[in-house]
Motif scaffolding. Structure first.
Motif, PDB file in Angstrom:
ATOM      1  N   ARG A 131       1.249   5.015  -5.685  1.00  0.00           N
ATOM      2  CA  ARG A 131       2.631   5.183  -5.222  1.00  0.00           C
ATOM      3  C   ARG A 131       2.666   5.914  -3.880  1.00  0.00           C
ATOM      4  NH1 ARG A 131       5.979   1.988  -5.758  1.00  0.00           N
ATOM      5  NH2 ARG A 131       4.029   0.809  -5.648  1.00  0.00           N
ATOM      6  N   ALA A 132       1.832   6.948  -3.742  1.00  0.00           N
ATOM      7  CA  ALA A 132       1.782   7.680  -2.477  1.00  0.00           C
ATOM      8  C   ALA A 132       1.295   6.766  -1.358  1.00  0.00           C
ATOM      9  CB  ALA A 132       0.879   8.896  -2.613  1.00  0.00           C
ATOM     10  N   SER A 133       0.289   5.937  -1.649  1.00  0.00           N
ATOM     11  CA  SER A 133      -0.217   4.999  -0.658  1.00  0.00           C
ATOM     12  C   SER A 133       0.852   3.984  -0.280  1.00  0.00           C
ATOM     13  CB  SER A 133      -1.457   4.274  -1.199  1.00  0.00           C
ATOM     14  OG  SER A 133      -2.527   5.170  -1.380  1.00  0.00           O
ATOM     15  N   ALA A 134       1.617   3.532  -1.274  1.00  0.00           N
ATOM     16  CA  ALA A 134       2.679   2.560  -1.004  1.00  0.00           C
ATOM     17  C   ALA A 134       3.696   3.135  -0.029  1.00  0.00           C
ATOM     18  CB  ALA A 134       3.354   2.158  -2.313  1.00  0.00           C
ATOM     19  N   ILE A 135       4.030   4.395  -0.219  1.00  0.00           N
ATOM     20  CA  ILE A 135       5.002   5.043   0.686  1.00  0.00           C
ATOM     21  C   ILE A 135       4.431   5.151   2.088  1.00  0.00           C
ATOM     22  CG2 ILE A 135       6.223   7.194   1.159  1.00  0.00           C
ATOM     23  CD1 ILE A 135       6.413   7.594  -1.881  1.00  0.00           C
ATOM     24  N   LEU A 136       3.153   5.588   2.190  1.00  0.00           N
ATOM     25  CA  LEU A 136       2.525   5.714   3.500  1.00  0.00           C
ATOM     26  C   LEU A 136       2.441   4.356   4.210  1.00  0.00           C
ATOM     27  CD1 LEU A 136      -0.367   8.239   2.767  1.00  0.00           C
ATOM     28  CD2 LEU A 136       1.645   8.645   4.185  1.00  0.00           C
ATOM     29  N   PHE A 137       2.050   3.333   3.468  1.00  0.00           N
ATOM     30  CA  PHE A 137       1.942   2.006   4.067  1.00  0.00           C
ATOM     31  C   PHE A 137       3.307   1.476   4.496  1.00  0.00           C
ATOM     32  CE2 PHE A 137      -2.335   2.009   2.561  1.00  0.00           C
ATOM     33  CZ  PHE A 137      -2.999   1.019   3.278  1.00  0.00           C
ATOM     34  N   ALA A 138       4.325   1.715   3.673  1.00  0.00           N
ATOM     35  CA  ALA A 138       5.666   1.233   4.011  1.00  0.00           C
ATOM     36  C   ALA A 138       6.192   1.897   5.271  1.00  0.00           C
ATOM     37  CB  ALA A 138       6.613   1.487   2.843  1.00  0.00           C
ATOM     38  N   LEU A 139       5.838   3.162   5.473  1.00  0.00           N
ATOM     39  CA  LEU A 139       6.356   3.903   6.620  1.00  0.00           C
ATOM     40  C   LEU A 139       5.581   3.636   7.903  1.00  0.00           C
ATOM     41  CD1 LEU A 139       7.053   7.395   4.986  1.00  0.00           C
ATOM     42  CD2 LEU A 139       8.744   5.676   5.679  1.00  0.00           C
ATOM     43  N   MET A 140       4.283   3.339   7.776  1.00  0.00           N
ATOM     44  CA  MET A 140       3.432   3.367   8.967  1.00  0.00           C
ATOM     45  C   MET A 140       2.714   2.070   9.289  1.00  0.00           C
ATOM     46  SD  MET A 140       1.761   7.178   8.479  1.00  0.00           S
ATOM     47  CE  MET A 140       1.185   7.221  10.175  1.00  0.00           C
ATOM     48  N   VAL A 141       2.693   1.106   8.367  1.00  0.00           N
ATOM     49  CA  VAL A 141       1.894  -0.096   8.587  1.00  0.00           C
ATOM     50  C   VAL A 141       2.784  -1.268   8.955  1.00  0.00           C
ATOM     51  CG1 VAL A 141       0.290  -1.733   7.529  1.00  0.00           C
ATOM     52  CG2 VAL A 141       0.122   0.690   6.990  1.00  0.00           C
ATOM     53  N   PRO A 142       2.460  -2.010  10.010  1.00  0.00           N
ATOM     54  CA  PRO A 142       3.230  -3.211  10.359  1.00  0.00           C
ATOM     55  C   PRO A 142       3.226  -4.218   9.220  1.00  0.00           C
ATOM     56  CG  PRO A 142       1.751  -2.578  12.143  1.00  0.00           C
ATOM     57  CD  PRO A 142       1.391  -1.724  10.975  1.00  0.00           C
ATOM     58  N   GLN A 143       4.376  -4.799   8.967  1.00  0.00           N
ATOM     59  CA  GLN A 143       4.515  -5.700   7.828  1.00  0.00           C
ATOM     60  C   GLN A 143       3.728  -6.995   7.995  1.00  0.00           C
ATOM     61  OE1 GLN A 143       6.131  -5.017   4.931  1.00  0.00           O
ATOM     62  NE2 GLN A 143       6.270  -2.950   5.805  1.00  0.00           N
ATOM     63  N   GLN A 144       3.380  -7.376   9.221  1.00  0.00           N
ATOM     64  CA  GLN A 144       2.702  -8.647   9.424  1.00  0.00           C
ATOM     65  C   GLN A 144       1.250  -8.638   8.979  1.00  0.00           C
ATOM     66  OE1 GLN A 144       3.935  -6.728  11.807  1.00  0.00           O
ATOM     67  NE2 GLN A 144       2.585  -6.569  13.602  1.00  0.00           N
ATOM     68  N   ILE A 145       0.697  -7.446   8.693  1.00  0.00           N
ATOM     69  CA  ILE A 145      -0.700  -7.380   8.253  1.00  0.00           C
ATOM     70  C   ILE A 145      -0.752  -7.669   6.760  1.00  0.00           C
ATOM     71  CG2 ILE A 145      -2.734  -5.923   8.042  1.00  0.00           C
ATOM     72  CD1 ILE A 145      -1.764  -4.328  10.403  1.00  0.00           C
ATOM     73  N   THR A 146      -1.181  -8.869   6.423  1.00  0.00           N
ATOM     74  CA  THR A 146      -1.218  -9.267   5.014  1.00  0.00           C
ATOM     75  C   THR A 146      -2.565  -9.838   4.595  1.00  0.00           C
ATOM     76  OG1 THR A 146      -0.337 -11.446   5.588  1.00  0.00           O
ATOM     77  CG2 THR A 146       1.264  -9.742   4.970  1.00  0.00           C
ATOM     78  N   SER A 147      -3.446 -10.074   5.549  1.00  0.00           N
ATOM     79  CA  SER A 147      -4.728 -10.702   5.253  1.00  0.00           C
ATOM     80  C   SER A 147      -5.852  -9.685   5.367  1.00  0.00           C
ATOM     81  CB  SER A 147      -4.976 -11.869   6.211  1.00  0.00           C
ATOM     82  OG  SER A 147      -6.285 -12.368   6.037  1.00  0.00           O
ATOM     83  N   THR A 148      -6.844  -9.837   4.500  1.00  0.00           N
ATOM     84  CA  THR A 148      -7.993  -8.936   4.551  1.00  0.00           C
ATOM     85  C   THR A 148      -8.810  -9.142   5.831  1.00  0.00           C
ATOM     86  OG1 THR A 148      -9.272 -10.553   3.279  1.00  0.00           O
ATOM     87  CG2 THR A 148      -8.199  -8.796   2.050  1.00  0.00           C
ATOM     88  N   ASP A 149      -8.643 -10.291   6.488  1.00  0.00           N
ATOM     89  CA  ASP A 149      -9.381 -10.553   7.729  1.00  0.00           C
ATOM     90  C   ASP A 149      -9.017  -9.566   8.829  1.00  0.00           C
ATOM     91  OD1 ASP A 149     -10.579 -12.721   6.534  1.00  0.00           O
ATOM     92  OD2 ASP A 149      -9.093 -14.152   7.286  1.00  0.00           O
ATOM     93  N   SER A 150      -7.790  -9.066   8.791  1.00  0.00           N
ATOM     94  CA  SER A 150      -7.337  -8.156   9.845  1.00  0.00           C
ATOM     95  C   SER A 150      -7.268  -6.700   9.408  1.00  0.00           C
ATOM     96  CB  SER A 150      -5.950  -8.589  10.335  1.00  0.00           C
ATOM     97  OG  SER A 150      -5.024  -8.570   9.260  1.00  0.00           O
ATOM     98  N   ILE A 151      -7.695  -6.420   8.189  1.00  0.00           N
ATOM     99  CA  ILE A 151      -7.582  -5.063   7.655  1.00  0.00           C
ATOM    100  C   ILE A 151      -8.423  -4.080   8.452  1.00  0.00           C
ATOM    101  CG2 ILE A 151      -8.182  -3.582   5.711  1.00  0.00           C
ATOM    102  CD1 ILE A 151      -7.230  -5.728   3.844  1.00  0.00           C
TER     103      ILE A 151
END
Length: 255
Positions: A131-151
């Motif tokens: 849950r903490a990671s979900a909050i951090l990702f929602a606040l700071m990570v661009p939504q277009q990153i969805t593939s493991t190729d670009s992780i």
């Protein structure tokens, strides 16, 4: 650094813990390898099982950056519980009883309630981290990153500040979980004690042997990283090896 937690004895009947030399983790690894070779088939069965479960988790979460990275850390938080059966293998051999994968699973029931309670605690920690990671990702990570190729490129590129914050948070959590589980799970597999006492004993053992336990934690992380780098195939051997080595760590740290 020498930390004394004698005040814990006011609340728990604590087993005696020992102080060890900084190089003992290397000895545990050697003893763990020798022990694994004494019953390789059931030991490797646990390695296969943990590799399959880990692979399934990563496959399920690979299209979601938040779930993918959290699955890796959550796997590391819960994996020590999966080694409980490995501890039973060594216990069976020491007691000159039948040694097999199914027998080790059966023997877990002798203190299964306390192991389950500890498992619930670890699961709650993993859920809280997710849950903490979900909050951090929602606040700071661009939504277009969805593939493991670009992780990897994203986490080490424009998202580097996020990576540092996320990794630091995970490091603190990992240290806490490591301190609570370093010897508590093999202790529960070996003795009929409650999980709170086992965790407090683990906390004391780590606190009184910080240099050696830093070395041991580094070995755990390093070998586990190799396991992931080999697409979890290496975990088939590495996981039971670390399980057997952890048993000897417990035996040396706790009288």
């Amino acid at each position: 650094m020498d930390l004394h937690l004698n005040e814990l004895d006011q609340h728990f009947t604590m087993p005696v813990t020992r102080k060890i030399a900084i190089n003992r983790p290397l000895v545990w690894l050697q003893m763990g390898w020798a022990d694994m070779m004494k019953h390789p088939a059931p030991s490797l069965m646990y390695g296969v099982l943990i590799a399959v479960i880990g692979g399934g988790l990563l496959l399920f979460s690979q299209q979601n950056l938040h779930l993918f990275t959290t699955a890796i850390t959550g796997f590391l938080l819960l994996a020590p519980l999966g080694a409980a059966g490995i501890y039973e293998l060594t216990s069976e051999r020491d007691e000159e009883r039948e040694t097999s994968f199914m027998q080790s699973i059966h023997d877990l029931y002798k203190n299964g309630g306390q192991l389950a309670f500890l498992g619930v605690i670890l699961a709650m920690v993993a859920i809280a981290w997710e849950r903490a990671s979900a909050i951090l990702f929602a606040l700071m990570v661009p939504q277009q990153i969805t593939s493991t190729d670009s992780i990897l490129a994203s986490l080490t590129g424009e998202m580097l500040p996020f990576t540092i914050i996320w990794a630091a948070s995970g490091f603190v959590l990992a240290c806490f979980v490591f301190a609570l589980t370093a010897v508590s799970i093999p202790m529960l597999a070996d003795r009929e004690v409650d999980s709170v006492t086992a965790m407090m004993t683990s906390l004391r053992a780590v606190a009184e042997n910080i240099p050696a336990m830093i070395v041991w934690a580094a070995i755990l992380v390093g070998l586990t990283a190799i396991g992931f780098a080999t697409y979890l195939i290496g975990l088939i051997v590495i996981f039971p090896l670390l399980g057997h080595a952890t048993w000897y760590a417990y035996k040396e740290l706790v009288e």
